[in-house]
Design a protein around this motif. Structure first.
Motif, PDB file in Angstrom:
ATOM      1  N   LEU A  51       0.863  -1.177   0.000  1.00 55.83           N
ATOM      2  CA  LEU A  51       0.000   0.000   0.000  1.00 55.83           C
ATOM      3  C   LEU A  51       0.896   1.223   0.000  1.00 55.83           C
ATOM      4  O   LEU A  51       1.852   1.312   0.772  1.00 55.83           O
ATOM      5  CB  LEU A  51      -0.911   0.032   1.232  1.00 55.83           C
ATOM      6  CG  LEU A  51      -1.955  -1.071   1.334  1.00 55.83           C
ATOM      7  CD1 LEU A  51      -2.813  -0.850   2.579  1.00 55.83           C
ATOM      8  CD2 LEU A  51      -2.798  -1.159   0.091  1.00 55.83           C
ATOM      9  N   ALA A  53       1.028   5.560  -0.007  1.00 56.80           N
ATOM     10  CA  ALA A  53       0.221   6.720   0.382  1.00 56.80           C
ATOM     11  C   ALA A  53       1.077   7.980   0.407  1.00 56.80           C
ATOM     12  O   ALA A  53       2.306   7.917   0.386  1.00 56.80           O
ATOM     13  CB  ALA A  53      -0.396   6.490   1.763  1.00 56.80           C
ATOM     14  N   GLN A  58      -3.079   7.941   6.098  1.00 56.04           N
ATOM     15  CA  GLN A  58      -3.879   7.147   5.158  1.00 56.04           C
ATOM     16  C   GLN A  58      -3.611   5.655   5.319  1.00 56.04           C
ATOM     17  O   GLN A  58      -4.458   4.831   4.969  1.00 56.04           O
ATOM     18  CB  GLN A  58      -3.573   7.590   3.722  1.00 56.04           C
ATOM     19  CG  GLN A  58      -3.985   9.025   3.462  1.00 56.04           C
ATOM     20  CD  GLN A  58      -3.229   9.666   2.309  1.00 56.04           C
ATOM     21  OE1 GLN A  58      -2.219   9.171   1.830  1.00 56.04           O
ATOM     22  NE2 GLN A  58      -3.731  10.816   1.861  1.00 56.04           N
ATOM     23  N   LEU A  59      -2.461   5.295   5.848  1.00 53.74           N
ATOM     24  CA  LEU A  59      -2.086   3.889   6.028  1.00 53.74           C
ATOM     25  C   LEU A  59      -2.503   3.323   7.379  1.00 53.74           C
ATOM     26  O   LEU A  59      -2.668   2.108   7.525  1.00 53.74           O
ATOM     27  CB  LEU A  59      -0.567   3.738   5.871  1.00 53.74           C
ATOM     28  CG  LEU A  59      -0.013   4.047   4.480  1.00 53.74           C
ATOM     29  CD1 LEU A  59       1.493   4.258   4.542  1.00 53.74           C
ATOM     30  CD2 LEU A  59      -0.388   2.967   3.498  1.00 53.74           C
ATOM     31  N   ILE A 107       3.886  -1.346   3.524  1.00 55.34           N
ATOM     32  CA  ILE A 107       3.393   0.031   3.354  1.00 55.34           C
ATOM     33  C   ILE A 107       4.543   0.975   3.026  1.00 55.34           C
ATOM     34  O   ILE A 107       5.690   0.728   3.395  1.00 55.34           O
ATOM     35  CB  ILE A 107       2.642   0.525   4.611  1.00 55.34           C
ATOM     36  CG1 ILE A 107       3.545   0.479   5.852  1.00 55.34           C
ATOM     37  CG2 ILE A 107       1.359  -0.283   4.827  1.00 55.34           C
ATOM     38  CD1 ILE A 107       2.936   1.073   7.118  1.00 55.34           C
ATOM     39  N   VAL A 109       5.289   5.454   2.244  1.00 56.43           N
ATOM     40  CA  VAL A 109       4.876   6.845   2.054  1.00 56.43           C
ATOM     41  C   VAL A 109       5.784   7.435   0.984  1.00 56.43           C
ATOM     42  O   VAL A 109       7.008   7.258   1.031  1.00 56.43           O
ATOM     43  CB  VAL A 109       4.984   7.649   3.369  1.00 56.43           C
ATOM     44  CG1 VAL A 109       4.687   9.119   3.121  1.00 56.43           C
ATOM     45  CG2 VAL A 109       4.036   7.078   4.421  1.00 56.43           C
ATOM     46  N   CYS A 119      -4.076  10.164  -3.468  1.00 57.63           N
ATOM     47  CA  CYS A 119      -4.384   9.701  -2.107  1.00 57.63           C
ATOM     48  C   CYS A 119      -5.082  10.783  -1.284  1.00 57.63           C
ATOM     49  O   CYS A 119      -5.972  10.479  -0.495  1.00 57.63           O
ATOM     50  CB  CYS A 119      -3.110   9.208  -1.422  1.00 57.63           C
ATOM     51  SG  CYS A 119      -2.425   7.700  -2.157  1.00 57.63           S
ATOM     52  N   PRO A 125      -4.932   5.105   0.841  1.00 54.44           N
ATOM     53  CA  PRO A 125      -3.739   4.686   0.117  1.00 54.44           C
ATOM     54  C   PRO A 125      -4.159   3.987  -1.175  1.00 54.44           C
ATOM     55  O   PRO A 125      -5.359   3.734  -1.386  1.00 54.44           O
ATOM     56  CB  PRO A 125      -3.080   3.685   1.079  1.00 54.44           C
ATOM     57  CG  PRO A 125      -4.215   3.119   1.869  1.00 54.44           C
ATOM     58  CD  PRO A 125      -5.222   4.240   1.984  1.00 54.44           C
TER      59      PRO A 125
END
Length: 181
Positions: A51, A53, A58-59, A107, A109, A119, A125
């Protein structure tokens, strides 16, 4: 007008620039969309997905923070944004079609402006896996993705990667073990 946001919200698959290569992504809560990506790539669900983001908020819904000691969380956050994917304990919101055979979720960023904007506009995400058929080279430009995957994806964001020379490093946030450097 079709936009990346409308395609995302309608369960479509988007090709988009990341740090080094183009990714394929969709709404992480839409199982049919995730399954479409897996089918395009011929990728087994057991492998799990990343994922991506624009910010950690958002995660957070996909992370079981109760299993992240404060010092580990602080170190994890200090690694972003920098092309580093981190494997963390998954929450119940991270469904098996995202986590695969694992109790963790990967995950990241990013600062890639197109991803950050998408996003922010969706409040979520985006699933992130390289834009290529399994075993092939990932696309490094939207033109390559359009040529290679064209009709298999619903929307291509015609932006640029951040120019990194290789895909993100993947590490275990709890142990520091490197899975891909």
């Amino acid at each position: 007008m079709t936009t990346a946001v409308s395609v995302f919200e309608q369960g479509g698959v988007i090709a988009y620039p990341t740090e080094a290569v183009f990714g394929l992504g969709c709404d992480p809560d839409n199982q049919a969309a995730v399954e479409k990506i897996l089918k395009i790539k011929n990728r087994p669900v057991e492998k799990g997905l990343i994922l991506l983001a624009g910010d950690y908020q958002q995660l957070k819904p996909y992370v079981d923070e109760s299993k992240l000691p404060a010092d580990v969380k602080q170190q994890m956050l200090s690694r972003w944004p920098n092309g580093v994917t981190q494997v963390v304990p998954a929450s119940s919101k991270a469904k098996p079609f995202l986590t695969g055979q694992f109790s963790t979720i990967a995950i990241r960023v990013t600062t890639q402006a197109d991803v950050v904007a998408l996003c922010q506009q969706t409040g979520k995400p985006i699933v992130s896996t390289s834009a290529n058929y399994s075993g092939e080279e990932p696309g490094k430009s939207w033109q390559t993705v359009e040529q290679d995957l064209g009709s298999a994806v619903d929307f291509i964001i015609k932006g640029d990667t951040l120019g990194f020379t290789k895909p993100s490093t993947i590490i275990d946030a709890l142990t520091g073990e490197t899975f891909r450097s």
